[in-house]
Scaffold this active site. Structure first.
Site, PDB file in Angstrom:
ATOM      1  N   SER A 115      48.886   1.835  -6.133  1.00  0.00           N
ATOM      2  CA  SER A 115      48.700   0.517  -5.857  1.00  0.00           C
ATOM      3  C   SER A 115      46.906   0.775  -5.500  1.00  0.00           C
ATOM      4  O   SER A 115      46.697   2.107  -4.313  1.00  0.00           O
ATOM      5  CB  SER A 115      48.744  -0.425  -5.247  1.00  0.00           C
ATOM      6  OG  SER A 115      48.001  -1.358  -5.280  1.00  0.00           O
ATOM      7  N   TYR A 139      54.572  -4.461   1.181  1.00  0.00           N
ATOM      8  CA  TYR A 139      54.062  -4.217  -0.518  1.00  0.00           C
ATOM      9  C   TYR A 139      53.074  -2.990   0.198  1.00  0.00           C
ATOM     10  O   TYR A 139      53.821  -1.914  -0.974  1.00  0.00           O
ATOM     11  CB  TYR A 139      53.600  -5.222  -1.354  1.00  0.00           C
ATOM     12  CG  TYR A 139      52.934  -4.413  -2.298  1.00  0.00           C
ATOM     13  CD1 TYR A 139      54.319  -4.106  -3.324  1.00  0.00           C
ATOM     14  CD2 TYR A 139      51.860  -4.552  -2.798  1.00  0.00           C
ATOM     15  CE1 TYR A 139      53.450  -4.001  -4.802  1.00  0.00           C
ATOM     16  CE2 TYR A 139      51.462  -3.771  -4.047  1.00  0.00           C
ATOM     17  CZ  TYR A 139      52.126  -3.117  -5.289  1.00  0.00           C
ATOM     18  OH  TYR A 139      52.141  -2.879  -6.150  1.00  0.00           O
ATOM     19  N   LYS A 143      54.018   1.242  -0.882  1.00  0.00           N
ATOM     20  CA  LYS A 143      53.288   2.113  -1.568  1.00  0.00           C
ATOM     21  C   LYS A 143      52.671   3.292  -0.704  1.00  0.00           C
ATOM     22  O   LYS A 143      52.538   4.783  -1.560  1.00  0.00           O
ATOM     23  CB  LYS A 143      52.318   0.840  -2.270  1.00  0.00           C
ATOM     24  CG  LYS A 143      52.492  -0.013  -3.121  1.00  0.00           C
ATOM     25  CD  LYS A 143      53.282   0.767  -4.974  1.00  0.00           C
ATOM     26  CE  LYS A 143      53.446  -0.043  -5.849  1.00  0.00           C
ATOM     27  NZ  LYS A 143      54.303   0.667  -6.578  1.00  0.00           N
TER      28      LYS A 143
END
Length: 350
Positions: A115, A139, A143
């Site tokens: 991402s 998040y 990642k």
């Protein structure tokens, strides 16, 4: 490498990217195995794929899913609204489990879906693959760690293309975008933080599927790298969101709300569990946000078909066709509208 029929394992196959990728691969005559904790409940693909229910954190499950698989697309992830412990264990340990089992099975390649959240809140644009990684929130941080696991297995000789897509939209996409689509359909003005004159790149899910396909079919030495993926053509947040309101035909406008006070309110609402927006969204939505896709264009021959505006309108038309089924549902994945919380009250004023 010719495009003869291969067998693909798609982790997260029941998710928004998963189902679009499964349709894309089936249309190209490929065999597909789906692994997801949620059921694969799309009537158009049921019976055409080997659908397994299970968790990427479980080695035995992953081992069974990898049976006679040539290419893995690792798209399973716990999204930002999940519990932080689940985010870290799914993103980091789940990725390690998938790579470890694929390594033992000598799978030809594993395409990892990362991402642009790995860049955190950037201080320059466009962002390059070589820029420092400083994820914001559980998040973004998870990642970054998942990419480090990929690099570890690359060093063991595996072919692991890493894709960093911008936020992507298209059929089946709801999540935060359901706010815009619902307000547009209901003839409301739509609020954005700040002036809205910041350039904000999105991506159509079909263009992401094209990038995945290129990583699966081009020579290993071409693809064994990290690539930003985004729309080639994009405007400002105001102009691209306005296109949806214009299409809805109620004569409504994008309305600016002062960024700093709004962020303070959203922070408070997030702590109280009364807002569908998490930190990374409201801290970055008022700022420029775009990546260079030059590496993917030059190395992979990536050619995005859809501009931001076309991608949003394609998604909005899908939303209108399915609005009755969606109404009254909510969840924390991209396939469900997120709970609007107190923003549902705010809608009255627009």
């Amino acid at each position: 490498m010719s495009h003869q029929s291969q067998t693909y394992l798609v982790t997260g196959g029941s998710g928004f990217l998963g189902i679009n990728l499964i349709r894309y691969l089936l249309a190209r005559g490929q065999h597909v195995v789906s692994l997801d904790i949620a059921p694969l409940d799309y009537l158009d693909v049921v019976g055409r794929v080997r659908a397994l229910r299970g968790d990427v954190r479980d080695a035995q499950t992953v081992r069974a899913a990898l049976e006679s698989v040539d290419v893995v697309v690792h798209a399973a992830a716990a999204l930002p609204l999940y519990d932080p412990a689940d985010i870290f264990s799914t993103e980091v340990e789940g990725t390690r489990t998938v790579l470890e089992e694929a390594f033992h099975k000598q799978v030809d390649r594993v395409i990892h879906i990362s991402s642009t959240a790995v860049y955190g809140i950037p201080d320059h644009h466009p962002l390059l693959e070589t820029d420092p990684l400083r994820g914001v929130g559980p998040y973004g941080k998870a990642k970054v760690l998942a990419e480090q696991v990929c690099e570890e297995y690359r060093r063991k000789g595996m072919c692991i293309p890493i894709l960093r897509p911008k936020s992507f939209v298209g059929p089946e996409r709801l999540g935060v975008f359901a706010l815009l689509y619902e307000w547009a359909r209901d003839g409301k003005n739509f609020p954005i933080l700040g002036k809205g004159d910041n350039r904000y790149q999105l991506l159509d899910v079909e263009d992401l599927c094209q990038a995945i396909w290129l990583c699966a079919t081009l020579p290993r030495e071409t693809v064994n790298d990290t690539f930003n993926i985004g729309a080639k053509e994009f405007g400002t947040l105001r102009s691209d969101f306005q296109a949806v309101l214009d299409y809805a035909g109620h004569g409504r406008r994008v309305i600016s709300i002062p960024e700093r006070p709004a962020i303070l309110v959203l922070r408070m609402l997030e702590r109280l569990g009364l807002s569908p927006l998490y930190e990374w969204i409201y801290e970055t939505v008022g700022k420029d946000s775009y990546v260079s896709i030059a590496r993917a264009e030059e190395r992979l021959g990536f050619k995005p078909r859809y501009s931001n505006r076309e991608a949003l309108l394609r998604n909005y038309r899908w939303y209108l066709e399915h609005a009755d089924r969606i109404r009254g549902t909510s969840g924390i994945t991209h396939r469900m509208p997120w709970k609007q919380g107190l923003l549902r009250l705010a809608k009255v004023f627009f």
